[in-house]
Structures are given as C-alpha cells and as structure tokens.
Design a protein around this motif. Structure first.
Motif, short mmCIF file in Angstrom:
data_model
loop_
_atom_site.label_atom_id
_atom_site.label_comp_id
_atom_site.label_asym_id
_atom_site.label_seq_id
_atom_site.Cartn_x
_atom_site.Cartn_y
_atom_site.Cartn_z
N ASP A 75 0.80 -1.23 0.00
CA ASP A 75 0.00 0.00 0.00
C ASP A 75 0.84 1.28 0.00
OD1 ASP A 75 -2.32 -1.48 -0.01
OD2 ASP A 75 -2.52 -1.50 2.18
N ILE A 76 2.15 1.15 -0.22
CA ILE A 76 3.01 2.34 -0.17
C ILE A 76 3.22 2.93 -1.56
CG2 ILE A 76 5.35 3.18 0.36
CD1 ILE A 76 5.50 1.11 2.60
N GLU A 77 3.08 4.25 -1.66
CA GLU A 77 3.39 4.99 -2.90
C GLU A 77 4.53 5.96 -2.56
OE1 GLU A 77 1.96 5.41 -5.99
OE2 GLU A 77 0.26 4.04 -5.83
N PHE A 78 5.53 6.05 -3.42
CA PHE A 78 6.69 6.90 -3.15
C PHE A 78 6.72 8.15 -4.02
CE2 PHE A 78 8.27 2.66 -1.87
CZ PHE A 78 8.75 2.95 -0.60
N ALA A 79 7.32 9.21 -3.44
CA ALA A 79 7.68 10.41 -4.20
C ALA A 79 8.93 10.96 -3.55
CB ALA A 79 6.55 11.44 -4.17
N ASN A 87 15.98 10.23 -12.18
CA ASN A 87 14.88 9.49 -11.58
C ASN A 87 15.42 8.41 -10.62
OD1 ASN A 87 15.36 7.00 -13.05
ND2 ASN A 87 14.38 7.94 -14.84
N ALA A 88 14.53 7.73 -9.93
CA ALA A 88 14.95 6.80 -8.89
C ALA A 88 15.75 5.63 -9.45
CB ALA A 88 13.73 6.28 -8.11
N TYR A 89 15.46 5.22 -10.68
CA TYR A 89 16.23 4.13 -11.29
C TYR A 89 17.66 4.58 -11.57
CZ TYR A 89 18.02 0.87 -14.75
OH TYR A 89 18.83 -0.01 -15.44
N GLU A 90 17.78 5.73 -12.25
CA GLU A 90 19.12 6.26 -12.56
C GLU A 90 19.92 6.50 -11.28
OE1 GLU A 90 17.89 8.88 -16.52
OE2 GLU A 90 17.50 9.68 -14.52
N GLU A 104 17.05 -4.05 -11.53
CA GLU A 104 16.36 -4.24 -12.82
C GLU A 104 14.91 -4.75 -12.71
OE1 GLU A 104 17.22 -3.27 -15.86
OE2 GLU A 104 19.07 -2.41 -15.05
N PRO A 105 14.62 -5.72 -11.81
CA PRO A 105 13.23 -6.23 -11.77
C PRO A 105 12.18 -5.17 -11.41
CG PRO A 105 14.72 -7.72 -10.61
CD PRO A 105 15.50 -6.48 -10.90
N VAL A 106 12.60 -4.05 -10.81
CA VAL A 106 11.63 -3.00 -10.46
C VAL A 106 11.93 -1.70 -11.21
CG1 VAL A 106 10.95 -3.96 -8.23
CG2 VAL A 106 12.95 -2.45 -8.34
N ILE A 111 11.61 4.13 -12.48
CA ILE A 111 11.69 5.20 -13.50
C ILE A 111 10.59 6.23 -13.29
CG2 ILE A 111 11.31 5.66 -15.97
CD1 ILE A 111 13.06 3.21 -16.56
N LYS A 112 9.43 5.75 -12.81
CA LYS A 112 8.28 6.65 -12.63
C LYS A 112 8.51 7.67 -11.52
CE LYS A 112 4.77 3.45 -14.28
NZ LYS A 112 4.18 2.21 -13.76
#
Length: 435
Positions: A75-79, A87-90, A104-106, A111-112
């Motif tokens: 139920d957690i959404e991040f910002a 972004n969070a991936y980079e 990689e799996p997430v 990226i969002k």
C-alpha cells in the motif's frame, strides 16, 4: 486485542522522501523488491521483530503487525525531492549500493519516480550543485511550494495519508536561537522576513509537512524539528515528529557496546571513533560547518550511557573524539574504527578495537521503512509531539533540552521504550520497566 483508539491503516500510505540519493533509492528499491518476493527486508523491526504481550499463561510473542494496524508494503506509494533531476532508477544505479540484478526487476516502477524540484539553499550544503531546485522569493514561499507539492502528490496518487522523511544531506549547523526558534510566531516571522541564517531549507519542509497533516522524520542531524517552535507546531497541528539522524553504523555499535562497560562496572578513559566513506554524505560532511552538525549528534551518545555523576571513579574523565573522513574509493561502504581505552581492577588499562565495515545505505534502508510505518501508526493513534519511542532508530534522540531532559541513548532501554509503545497502541499493558 486491538485498541479502538487507533485508526485502521486503510487506503494507501504515501512516503515523500527529501533526497533521492543512496539511502532513499536503496530503501525504495528494497520495498519494491520485497513486494515482488524477490528480496527480504532484513534489518527491519516492523517486518521481523516479535514482542511479548501479556504475562504468565497469557503470554504471546507477536509480530508488530499482529499487535497494531501497520500499513502494508503493497500500500506504499513513493515520491521524492532532489537537487539532481535523475529518476529513482538512474539514481539507484549511480549510487552503486545495489547490484543491477537487484534493481532491474523494479526498473519500470523506479523510473516513474522523478524527483520534484528541491527546496534548496547552496549555503547549507556547499558541496552539492544540482540545478533541480525551486526558485523561491523567501523562506515562506519555499515552504508554501513544498505544501503545494504534498497536496499535488495526494491528488495525483489518491493516497490516504502521507509521511515526509528527510533522507538528504546534513545541513550546516544551525544553533538554536532563543529569539527565532523558541516560539512558533517568531519562527514564522523569520520565515516571512527571509532570515536565511536561522531558517534552513529543512525547516521549510518540516513546517510544510506538519501543516499538511504529514508526520515528519528527520534522518540527518539537522536542527530542523529539534526546536521548541516546531514542538509547538506539532502540538497545535496534532502531527507527530521524530528525529534525529539515522542510527546506522558506529553509533549503533556505541549505544550497544557502551552498556557492556557500564554493566560490568569497568572504567573508561577514552573512546576514539573515526570513519571513512565516499558517498554524497561523505562529500557534504567534508565541509567543516556540515561536519559540526554531525559531530554534535555523535558526541552526545556516550555521556548519557556512562554517566560521570553516577560513577565518578569510572567515567569522570572520558576523552571522546569523533572523526569523519571523505574517501571516495569506498563510496557507500563505510568503514568505522573505534578504539576504546578502558581500565579494570586497580586501574589497570585495557583496550578494545572495533572495525565495522558497514554498508551505510543497507543499514539505513530498514530504518527508513520502520520509521515511516511507525510514524504513520503513531499519527493514527493520535500521538503528536516528539515520538521518543523511536529513539531506538536514531543517533541523537530528540528531547526537551530547555528543561535539561536527558535523552535515552542506551540501546536496550530504547528497545524497551519501543516495545512498550507498540504494546500500548495495541491495547496491551506497557509492562516492561526501564531500569
């Protein structure tokens, strides 16, 4: 049992993190990987620890979630906010804490998470030079822009509740000033007058969070919410605050090891701590004004565990020194050395050496999770003001220094405070004594 005074964890929980660096990307990635059953949240009290409730034949050992209503990881959404636009991936890749196979799996989810522009003042962290920053007329405008970010995040994601977590760099030391930081109206006047010397960017985040009904956690040693004006705001808004500084490596060792010396009635003549680390935290702390903030938080631990007044023969002359050295080759893999000079029977000297090769973000990530889930719980339980029961997770626990309150730094006493609070919020008796 359940406590009818604690609201259930319905809907989604938003976690807005200030700083999208090594700590927060390790935290966020780990939560996402755990949700997919691809990793285990090792080190997290809320996911693993069990607490005894009841006594005698009614005694049971239960996970936190079976005592109190905790938000689920699903139920957690991040910002996040950050001075760098990655972004969070980079950012997770750049941090080089986790291997690519554990990111990689997430990737699509990470990226969002594009960082919102940070409320930033270069004078508070001279070594950072990102350009993803807000243009602000003054500190009041800075705070209003953060409030707007929180409101937009709630609208866009439909989250039910939000917790704001500071996982950004250590700011330069702001000495609490009686004319600015002791009363809320004075703090507000200073923000409106753009008093940049006394009002740090982190204070703008904290003020905005409390006004938007979001519990605020200070994960660095900044003065931010550790001032009477913020305690007053927390009481008025009925929103909890906690801080300061995640207790990850060396201070965890200190708060757990010093009790051994004290329990055995051994003496101590000195404790020298030094660290090398090469991440963004180390870069910022290489600046003396920023290190001063950290030094104040690290130095306070020992003196409240080994108390000179209580045992003058043993602890009246401890030489305590803390050093942090920026050393890029290590990146996030911090190394802490502790040299402890103790003495025993008839004053004969001995030494203890501890060499902790820790991964700072790996130790900090579970703390981020626990602090967010437990602050959300505290808020739903109607708790506000400084949440002292969270001292277990923090290096320099907040306390009311205006009345000479001494913080509890002893790890095992802190664990008892944590367990008692969970019991109480779960409708059980807080039945463990702190000796």
């Amino acid at each position: 049992m359940s406590n009818p005074n604690v609201k259930p964890a319905t809907g989604k929980l938003g976690i807005m993190v200030v700083g999208l660096g090594a700590v927060s990307t390790t935290f966020i990635t780990g939560v996402m990987m755990t949700r997919k059953k691809l990793a285990k949240p090792v080190g997290s009290m809320t996911q693993y620890d069990k607490i005894r409730v009841g006594r005698g034949e009614n005694k049971k050992y239960l996970h936190y979630k079976d005592i109190v209503p905790l938000a689920k990881l699903e139920d957690i959404e991040f910002a996040a906010w950050d001075v760098y636009p990655a972004n969070a991936y980079e950012s997770a890749i750049n941090a080089e804490v986790l291997k690519e196979k554990d990111i990689e799996p997430v990737k699509d989810e990470l990226i969002k998470i594009k960082p919102l522009k940070a409320a930033f003042d270069k004078n508070y962290a001279k070594r950072l030079d990102g350009d993803n920053v807000k243009q602000c007329k003054d500190r009041w405008d800075m705070m209003e822009q953060v409030r707007e970010d929180i409101r937009n995040f709630k609208k866009e994601t439909g989250v039910d509740r939000v917790v704001v977590l500071w996982a950004a760099s250590t700011e330069i030391y702001v000495e609490p000033d009686k004319n600015v930081h002791y009363k809320l109206d004075q703090l507000e006047a200073a923000m409106k007058a753009n008093d940049v010397k006394h009002i740090s960017p982190s204070m703008c985040y904290a003020y905005a969070a409390l006004k938007e009904d979001c519990p605020f956690i200070m994960g660095a040693p900044n003065t931010t919410v550790d001032i009477p004006a913020m305690w007053q705001l927390s009481e008025e808004t009925k929103v909890p605050i906690a801080g300061k500084d995640f207790k990850t490596g060396q201070t965890l060792v200190k708060s757990g090891f010093a009790p051994i010396i004290g329990a055995r009635m051994l003496g101590m003549s000195g404790w020298f701590s030094t660290n090398i680390l090469g991440n963004r935290d180390g870069l910022v702390l290489d600046e003396p004004a920023n290190f001063r903030t950290k030094e104040v938080s690290k130095l306070s631990t020992l003196e409240s565990i080994l108390v000179a007044e209580e045992q003058p023969d043993l602890y009246s002359d401890i030489f305590h020194k803390v050093r942090i050295n920026y050393y890029p080759p290590r990146n996030d893999n911090k190394e802490g050395w502790d040299n402890i000079d103790i003495f025993g029977w008839m004053g004969y000297p001995m030494q203890i050496k501890i060499n902790f090769l820790c991964r700072d973000s790996i130790l900090a990530a579970p703390l981020c999770l626990d602090l967010c889930l437990l602050m959300d719980l505290a808020h739903r339980a109607g708790r506000y003001g400084t949440q002292r029961f969270l001292s277990f997770f923090l290096k320099s626990p907040m306390h009311d220094y205006t009345v000479d309150e001494v913080p509890v730094n002893h790890l095992f006493q802190q664990h008892t405070m944590l367990k008692n609070a969970i019991r109480e919020m779960g409708g059980y008796e807080a039945d463990e004594e702190i000796d």
